[in-house]
Design a protein around this motif. Structure first.
Motif, short mmCIF file in Angstrom:
data_model
loop_
_atom_site.label_atom_id
_atom_site.label_comp_id
_atom_site.label_asym_id
_atom_site.label_seq_id
_atom_site.Cartn_x
_atom_site.Cartn_y
_atom_site.Cartn_z
N THR A 67 51.50 39.25 37.31
CA THR A 67 52.87 39.01 36.87
C THR A 67 53.79 39.73 37.84
O THR A 67 53.38 40.70 38.51
CB THR A 67 53.12 39.51 35.44
OG1 THR A 67 52.82 40.93 35.39
CG2 THR A 67 52.24 38.78 34.43
N TYR A 68 55.04 39.29 37.92
CA TYR A 68 55.96 39.81 38.92
C TYR A 68 57.32 40.12 38.31
O TYR A 68 57.84 39.34 37.50
CB TYR A 68 56.14 38.79 40.06
CG TYR A 68 54.87 38.50 40.80
CD1 TYR A 68 54.54 39.19 41.96
CD2 TYR A 68 53.97 37.53 40.35
CE1 TYR A 68 53.37 38.93 42.66
CE2 TYR A 68 52.79 37.26 41.03
CZ TYR A 68 52.51 37.96 42.18
OH TYR A 68 51.34 37.70 42.86
N GLN A 79 59.77 42.51 42.72
CA GLN A 79 58.55 42.16 43.46
C GLN A 79 58.67 40.78 44.10
O GLN A 79 58.21 40.56 45.23
CB GLN A 79 57.34 42.21 42.52
CG GLN A 79 56.95 43.64 42.12
CD GLN A 79 55.94 43.67 41.00
OE1 GLN A 79 55.95 42.84 40.08
NE2 GLN A 79 55.03 44.64 41.06
N MET A 80 59.28 39.83 43.40
CA MET A 80 59.51 38.51 43.99
C MET A 80 60.46 38.61 45.18
O MET A 80 60.30 37.91 46.19
CB MET A 80 60.07 37.54 42.94
CG MET A 80 59.04 37.05 41.94
SD MET A 80 57.61 36.22 42.71
CE MET A 80 58.40 34.96 43.71
N ALA A 81 61.45 39.50 45.08
CA ALA A 81 62.38 39.69 46.19
C ALA A 81 61.64 40.23 47.42
O ALA A 81 61.95 39.85 48.56
CB ALA A 81 63.51 40.64 45.78
N GLY A 137 52.13 32.30 48.53
CA GLY A 137 52.05 32.50 47.10
C GLY A 137 53.37 32.99 46.53
O GLY A 137 54.37 33.04 47.25
N PRO A 138 53.35 33.40 45.28
CA PRO A 138 52.21 33.41 44.34
C PRO A 138 51.64 32.00 44.09
O PRO A 138 52.40 31.03 44.02
CB PRO A 138 52.80 33.99 43.05
CG PRO A 138 54.03 34.74 43.48
CD PRO A 138 54.56 33.97 44.64
N LEU A 139 50.33 31.93 43.98
CA LEU A 139 49.64 30.66 43.81
C LEU A 139 49.96 30.03 42.46
O LEU A 139 49.92 30.69 41.43
CB LEU A 139 48.13 30.86 43.93
CG LEU A 139 47.27 29.61 43.78
CD1 LEU A 139 47.47 28.67 44.96
CD2 LEU A 139 45.79 29.99 43.64
N ARG A 167 36.17 35.79 51.11
CA ARG A 167 35.47 36.94 50.54
C ARG A 167 35.74 37.15 49.05
O ARG A 167 34.95 37.77 48.36
CB ARG A 167 35.82 38.20 51.34
CG ARG A 167 35.52 38.04 52.82
CD ARG A 167 35.89 39.28 53.60
NE ARG A 167 34.95 40.36 53.39
CZ ARG A 167 33.80 40.50 54.03
NH1 ARG A 167 33.44 39.61 54.94
NH2 ARG A 167 33.01 41.53 53.79
N LYS A 168 36.88 36.70 48.57
CA LYS A 168 37.19 36.80 47.15
C LYS A 168 38.00 35.59 46.72
O LYS A 168 38.57 34.87 47.55
CB LYS A 168 37.99 38.08 46.86
CG LYS A 168 37.17 39.37 46.89
CD LYS A 168 38.00 40.57 46.46
CE LYS A 168 37.18 41.85 46.51
NZ LYS A 168 36.10 41.87 45.51
N PHE A 169 38.06 35.37 45.41
CA PHE A 169 38.83 34.26 44.87
C PHE A 169 40.33 34.53 45.00
O PHE A 169 40.78 35.69 45.03
CB PHE A 169 38.49 34.04 43.40
CG PHE A 169 37.09 33.53 43.17
CD1 PHE A 169 36.80 32.19 43.34
CD2 PHE A 169 36.07 34.39 42.79
CE1 PHE A 169 35.52 31.71 43.14
CE2 PHE A 169 34.79 33.93 42.58
CZ PHE A 169 34.50 32.58 42.76
N ASN A 170 41.08 33.46 45.08
CA ASN A 170 42.54 33.52 45.05
C ASN A 170 42.97 32.85 43.76
O ASN A 170 43.01 31.63 43.65
CB ASN A 170 43.11 32.78 46.27
CG ASN A 170 44.62 32.80 46.31
OD1 ASN A 170 45.26 33.71 45.78
ND2 ASN A 170 45.21 31.79 46.94
N TYR A 171 43.25 33.67 42.74
CA TYR A 171 43.52 33.17 41.40
C TYR A 171 44.97 32.74 41.23
O TYR A 171 45.86 33.17 41.98
CB TYR A 171 43.17 34.23 40.36
CG TYR A 171 41.70 34.55 40.28
CD1 TYR A 171 40.80 33.62 39.77
CD2 TYR A 171 41.21 35.76 40.74
CE1 TYR A 171 39.45 33.90 39.70
CE2 TYR A 171 39.85 36.05 40.67
CZ TYR A 171 38.98 35.12 40.15
OH TYR A 171 37.64 35.39 40.09
N MET A 172 45.20 31.91 40.22
CA MET A 172 46.56 31.52 39.90
C MET A 172 47.42 32.77 39.71
O MET A 172 47.05 33.68 38.98
CB MET A 172 46.59 30.66 38.63
CG MET A 172 46.02 29.26 38.83
SD MET A 172 46.99 28.33 40.04
CE MET A 172 45.80 27.07 40.53
N GLY A 173 48.53 32.79 40.38
CA GLY A 173 49.43 33.93 40.32
C GLY A 173 49.25 34.93 41.44
O GLY A 173 50.12 35.77 41.67
#
Length: 431
Positions: free
Chosen positions: A202-203, A207-209, A243-245, A344-350
């Motif tokens: 969550t953002y 953080q979005m800025a 992102g965020p995805l 190497r790792k998943f890129n999850y929603m968000g």
């Protein structure tokens, strides 16, 4: 009281979907397929490159480089036209004709790894020519290697490398694409649930800025040549955000041309026919509706059923983000020649990916001025999700870099495959 959704997740239907296992017989059959190459008979969404689908594909990756997206601008470059991002070769395919597959190969392939989940965990690329509007691509492919491993996430897994040779309508090799695929048992991944405690990102507005500021600082090198002499070991390639995805990102990636072949999720009557063709690919959702196993990229319930906390991207999405990052840095005159990446790792929603890189070496080789770079994707949690290396040819003292010659044996093989295609096509037209 359990909800309908929870009932479905505990049902025999869902249990059946995760109950397929990797068998010793499958592994032995897979190993016998190594080294057998055959024409790719699939008809992808895009068979021939155009200025429109090149632009749409680029936009589907968030790439607005005018070399790919603006024909009038591209005319003024060394290429004289729009060209496609190199990795677009992976999604352009017109059916290639070839001789019938031997019966013993058909037997090896029949129901091989039925119902087992497949992850793309990395790839390697070698490019030999640009793709212009009007180019039709064909390919032939086969298994290059097969290895069995124990995975922390999914227990026993099979690591396959598939080699795709991409050829244009003139019989010229455009690229060689090696795809690293990990085959896992859905039931093992679901039981382990390694990432089950991970919370969705969550953002705050602040953080979005901060993410927006990264976007605002991104730069396309474009028409300003990045000269070889001006580059030094240790130089930063800059920072890029992805992102965020969101599910919208996945939709745009598909709308840009990334197809579903060979599973071919479809609509209505076509979906009905597809369910008859590959029934194990369809698993009932929480509403009791058979839906594609591939929906783990947008359906959190199904993603959770096989051990993930939420839906996640395609690895190939980040591979295209990687090319975006490299081509932005290289400029119009530079050429990305080679890439190797590891998912190497998943890129999850968000999740948000921050892409950074640096120059690790520079050298002169075969008359070319080459720069080696290392690239990392790091998410908002600080996890490294992609590690990659690449080789880029840069101009020097006004001399433009060139694509490398195709290895003789590879070009001869490609020429023979295309000659047989045209021969069979001509024969079919005479009938």
């Amino acid at each position: 009281m359990a909800t309908k959704s929870e009932d479905i997740l505990k049902s025999d239907e869902w249990q059946k979907a995760v109950d397929y296992a990797i068998t010793d017989e499958d592994i032995e059959r897979q190993k016998k397929l190594v080294g057998f190459y055959e024409p790719a008979k699939t008809r992808e969404y895009i068979q021939t490159a155009t200025t429109d689908n090149i632009r749409n594909f680029s936009h589907g990756n968030g790439d607005d480089n005018p070399l790919f997206c603006e024909p009038d601008y591209a005319k003024s470059t060394r290429w004289g036209s729009t060209i496609a991002p190199g990795m677009m070769a992976g999604i352009i395919n017109s059916p290639m004709l070839g001789d019938p597959v031997p019966d013993e190969i058909k037997a090896l392939k029949k129901s091989l790894f039925r119902g087992v989940h497949v992850f793309v965990s990395g790839s390697s690329w070698d490019w030999y020519r640009p793709i212009y509007p009007g180019d039709t691509l064909y390919s032939y492919n086969g298994e290059e290697s097969c290895e069995v491993k124990q995975s922390e996430f999914s227990g026993r897994s099979v690591i396959n490398v598939r080699r795709d040779v991409k050829i244009n309508q003139r019989g010229e090799v455009v690229a060689v694409y090696r795809i690293l695929r990990v085959l896992t048992e859905r039931k093992t991944a679901a039981k382990k649930g390694k990432y089950s405690a991970l919370e969705p990102a969550t953002y705050t507005d602040e953080q979005m800025a901060d993410i927006d500021e990264v976007y605002a600082q991104e730069k396309v090198q474009g028409p300003v040549p990045r000269d070889f002499a001006s580059v030094h070991v240790g130089d930063s390639l800059g920072k890029m955000a992805k992102g965020p995805l969101t599910v919208t990102d996945v939709i745009c990636f598909h709308a840009g041309g990334y197809g579903f072949v060979p599973y071919a999720p479809t609509v209505g009557r076509l979906a009905h026919k597809n369910r008859k063709r590959i029934a194990p690919f369809y698993v009932k959702n929480e509403y009791g509706i058979p839906d594609v196993a591939q929906r783990l990229h947008w359906d959190p319930k199904w993603a959770q059923a096989i051990g993930n906390p939420m839906a996640y991207d395609y690895g190939v999405m980040r591979e295209n983000y990687l090319f975006h990052y490299l081509s932005d840095w290289a400029g119009d005159d530079g050429i990305v020649l080679k890439v190797h990446d590891e998912i190497r790792k998943f890129n999850y929603m968000g999740d948000t990916q921050f892409v950074t890189g640096e120059v690790t070496a520079k050298r002169e080789e075969g008359g070319q001025n080459l720069v080696d770079v290392a690239v990392r994707f790091t998410n908002q949690r600080g996890d490294e999700t992609v590690r990659a290396t690449a080789t880029i040819a840069l101009p020097s003292k006004g001399k433009l870099p060139l694509y490398p010659d195709v290895p003789r044996e590879l070009q001869e093989q490609a020429t023979q495959m295309m000659a047989r295609h045209w021969e069979l096509l001509a024969a079919s037209k005479r009938k």
